[in-house]
Design a protein around this motif. Structure first.
Motif, PDB file in Angstrom:
ATOM      1  N   PRO A  68       0.614 -11.661  14.753  1.00  0.00           N
ATOM      2  CA  PRO A  68       0.265 -10.453  15.499  1.00  0.00           C
ATOM      3  C   PRO A  68      -0.590  -9.477  14.684  1.00  0.00           C
ATOM      4  O   PRO A  68      -0.695  -9.609  13.464  1.00  0.00           O
ATOM      5  N   SER A  69      -1.176  -8.523  15.388  1.00  0.00           N
ATOM      6  CA  SER A  69      -1.975  -7.490  14.735  1.00  0.00           C
ATOM      7  C   SER A  69      -1.110  -6.744  13.723  1.00  0.00           C
ATOM      8  O   SER A  69       0.034  -6.403  14.005  1.00  0.00           O
ATOM      9  N   TYR A 111       0.868  -1.182   0.000  1.00  0.00           N
ATOM     10  CA  TYR A 111       0.000   0.000   0.000  1.00  0.00           C
ATOM     11  C   TYR A 111       0.897   1.222   0.000  1.00  0.00           C
ATOM     12  O   TYR A 111       1.880   1.271   0.748  1.00  0.00           O
ATOM     13  N   VAL A 125       1.106   4.889   1.127  1.00  0.00           N
ATOM     14  CA  VAL A 125       0.445   5.842   2.020  1.00  0.00           C
ATOM     15  C   VAL A 125       1.347   7.077   2.080  1.00  0.00           C
ATOM     16  O   VAL A 125       2.396   7.048   2.706  1.00  0.00           O
ATOM     17  N   GLU A 140     -11.182 -13.855  11.884  1.00  0.00           N
ATOM     18  CA  GLU A 140     -11.434 -13.690  13.317  1.00  0.00           C
ATOM     19  C   GLU A 140     -12.898 -13.952  13.684  1.00  0.00           C
ATOM     20  O   GLU A 140     -13.547 -13.095  14.315  1.00  0.00           O
ATOM     21  N   ALA A 193       2.247  -4.918   3.308  1.00  0.00           N
ATOM     22  CA  ALA A 193       1.277  -5.701   4.089  1.00  0.00           C
ATOM     23  C   ALA A 193       1.531  -7.190   3.902  1.00  0.00           C
ATOM     24  O   ALA A 193       1.458  -7.978   4.855  1.00  0.00           O
ATOM     25  N   GLY A 197      -0.645  -8.928   8.480  1.00  0.00           N
ATOM     26  CA  GLY A 197      -1.066  -9.160   7.094  1.00  0.00           C
ATOM     27  C   GLY A 197      -2.112 -10.240   6.926  1.00  0.00           C
ATOM     28  O   GLY A 197      -2.416 -10.654   5.804  1.00  0.00           O
ATOM     29  N   SER A 226      -5.530 -10.297   7.446  1.00  0.00           N
ATOM     30  CA  SER A 226      -6.743  -9.918   6.697  1.00  0.00           C
ATOM     31  C   SER A 226      -6.402  -9.644   5.242  1.00  0.00           C
ATOM     32  O   SER A 226      -7.180  -9.990   4.335  1.00  0.00           O
TER      33      SER A 226
HETATM   34  N1  LIG Z   1      -6.086  -0.031   2.867  1.00  0.00           N
HETATM   35  C1  LIG Z   1      -4.895   0.054   3.469  1.00  0.00           C
HETATM   36  N2  LIG Z   1      -4.078   1.099   3.235  1.00  0.00           N
HETATM   37  C2  LIG Z   1      -2.867   1.160   3.808  1.00  0.00           C
HETATM   38  N3  LIG Z   1      -2.358   0.254   4.647  1.00  0.00           N
HETATM   39  C3  LIG Z   1      -3.134  -0.798   4.931  1.00  0.00           C
HETATM   40  C4  LIG Z   1      -4.436  -0.970   4.358  1.00  0.00           C
HETATM   41  N4  LIG Z   1      -4.962  -2.133   4.817  1.00  0.00           N
HETATM   42  C5  LIG Z   1      -4.045  -2.662   5.631  1.00  0.00           C
HETATM   43  N5  LIG Z   1      -2.936  -1.872   5.707  1.00  0.00           N
HETATM   44  C6  LIG Z   1      -1.703  -2.144   6.482  1.00  0.00           C
HETATM   45  O1  LIG Z   1      -1.239  -3.432   6.115  1.00  0.00           O
HETATM   46  C7  LIG Z   1      -0.742  -4.135   7.247  1.00  0.00           C
HETATM   47  C8  LIG Z   1      -1.472  -5.467   7.369  1.00  0.00           C
HETATM   48  O2  LIG Z   1      -2.831  -5.237   7.689  1.00  0.00           O
HETATM   49  P1  LIG Z   1      -3.871  -6.400   7.954  1.00  0.00           P
HETATM   50  O3  LIG Z   1      -5.203  -5.782   8.093  1.00  0.00           O
HETATM   51  O4  LIG Z   1      -3.709  -7.437   6.907  1.00  0.00           O
HETATM   52  O5  LIG Z   1      -3.348  -6.974   9.346  1.00  0.00           O
HETATM   53  P2  LIG Z   1      -3.969  -8.116  10.286  1.00  0.00           P
HETATM   54  O6  LIG Z   1      -2.912  -9.144  10.465  1.00  0.00           O
HETATM   55  O7  LIG Z   1      -5.267  -8.573   9.739  1.00  0.00           O
HETATM   56  O8  LIG Z   1      -4.175  -7.351  11.658  1.00  0.00           O
HETATM   57  P3  LIG Z   1      -5.324  -7.525  12.788  1.00  0.00           P
HETATM   58  O9  LIG Z   1      -4.960  -8.747  13.570  1.00  0.00           O
HETATM   59  O10 LIG Z   1      -5.194  -6.285  13.620  1.00  0.00           O
HETATM   60  O11 LIG Z   1      -6.643  -7.639  12.092  1.00  0.00           O
HETATM   61  C9  LIG Z   1      -0.926  -3.201   8.429  1.00  0.00           C
HETATM   62  O12 LIG Z   1       0.317  -2.580   8.684  1.00  0.00           O
HETATM   63  C10 LIG Z   1      -1.961  -2.216   7.967  1.00  0.00           C
HETATM   64  O13 LIG Z   1      -1.766  -0.966   8.581  1.00  0.00           O
END
Ligand SMILES: Nc1ncnc2c1ncn2[C@@H]1O[C@H](COP(=O)(O)OP(=O)(O)OP(=O)(O)O)[C@@H](O)[C@H]1O
Ligand SMILES: [Mg+2]
Length: 224
Positions: free
Chosen positions: A43-44, A15, A17, A171, A24, A47, A49
């Motif tokens: 972890p949160s 992404y 930004v 989740e 991601a 990547g 989702s």
């Molecule tokens: N639309 C977006 N624009 C910019 N960055 C994004 C976008 N979507 C996700 N990210 C970034 O990509 C990375 C991975 O995000 P993702 O949502 O896949 O994490 P996750 O493992 O699902 O986290 P969680 O457990 O909190 O749901 C994060 O650093 C997030 O900030």
């Protein structure tokens, strides 16, 4: 190894930004076999989702390939992609994503409407799906008249009503208490035993270990 129904090859999703790049997913290759029950853990922000959205063809990779049933999804026309998303794949989300103004039954009927199924058949199949998840006696309730676990069952019924071979859940127990979460996991396990390929994201180690295999990701890369 069994035939892969889901295959990612060196998948990246970046992404931009501002003048900053968020990696991601940063070069992920995984294979998920037909009928597998897989947990994606990490972890949160690691990547998870992002990976689920790519598997479900709700998003496209910056580079790399996503294969579903051996087919390169980048090569599919919009119609074929829509077919894949609506018939082959069912989605379940943490926050249920139900429509609040309509009954459980109508929520479950919705994907069938988009699939062009007639009203009688829609009702019958939606009732079957609700019965399958143990909610026969709550069909006319609206989401705000249901408990969290019941709402998630409605969402699961909606996800399986088109009889997809792949069930993806991001989740699905994240908004539920431990005991309700365990019951929802049992339901996923049963749906898997009926032959569906199930992939779910979880933070919870116990839930993850209850699955057949785990994919651990960190900072957009597969750890194990
Ligand atoms: N639309 C977006 N624009 C910019 N960055 C994004 C976008 N979507 C996700 N990210 C970034 O990509 C990375 C991975 O995000 P993702 O949502 O896949 O994490 P996750 O493992 O699902 O986290 P969680 O457990 O909190 O749901 C994060 O650093 C997030 O900030
Ligand atoms: Mg997430």
């Amino acid at each position: 190894m069994a035939i892969s129904v889901i295959s990612l090859r060196d998948v990246r999703r970046y992404y931009i930004v501002g003048d900053f790049i968020v990696r991601a997913l940063d070069g992920v290759s995984v294979d998920i076999g037909k009928g597998d029950f897989t947990a994606i853990m990490g972890p949160s922000g690691s990547g998870k989702s992002t990976m689920m959205n790519l598997i479900g063809c709700l998003d496209t990779p910056t580079s790399g390939k996503v294969f579903i049933d051996g087919e390169d999804t980048a090569g599919l026309e919009e119609d074929d992609l829509a077919f894949l998303r609506s018939r082959k794949i069912g989605f379940v989300f943490q926050q249920f994503n139900l429509l609040g103004r309509i009954s459980a039954l109508e929520n479950v009927m919705t994907p069938l409407l988009y699939a062009g199924v007639g009203p009688r058949e829609r009702r019958l199949r939606a009732k079957d799906a609700l019965e399958r998840v143990g909610l026969k006696d709550r069909m006319m309730h609206r989401p705000n008249e249901l408990s969290g676990g019941q709402k998630q069952r409605v969402a699961i019924a909606r996800a399986i009503v088109n009889n997809p071979s792949i069930l993806l859940a991001d989740e699905p127990t994240g908004a539920l208490d431990t005991k309700t979460g365990e019951q929802i996991m049992e339901l996923f396990s049963d749906l898997n035993k009926e032959g569906r390929t199930v992939v779910l994201v979880t933070h919870n180690v116990e839930i993850g270990m209850a699955c057949q295999q785990q994919i651990r990701i960190r900072d957009g890369k597969v750890e194990a």
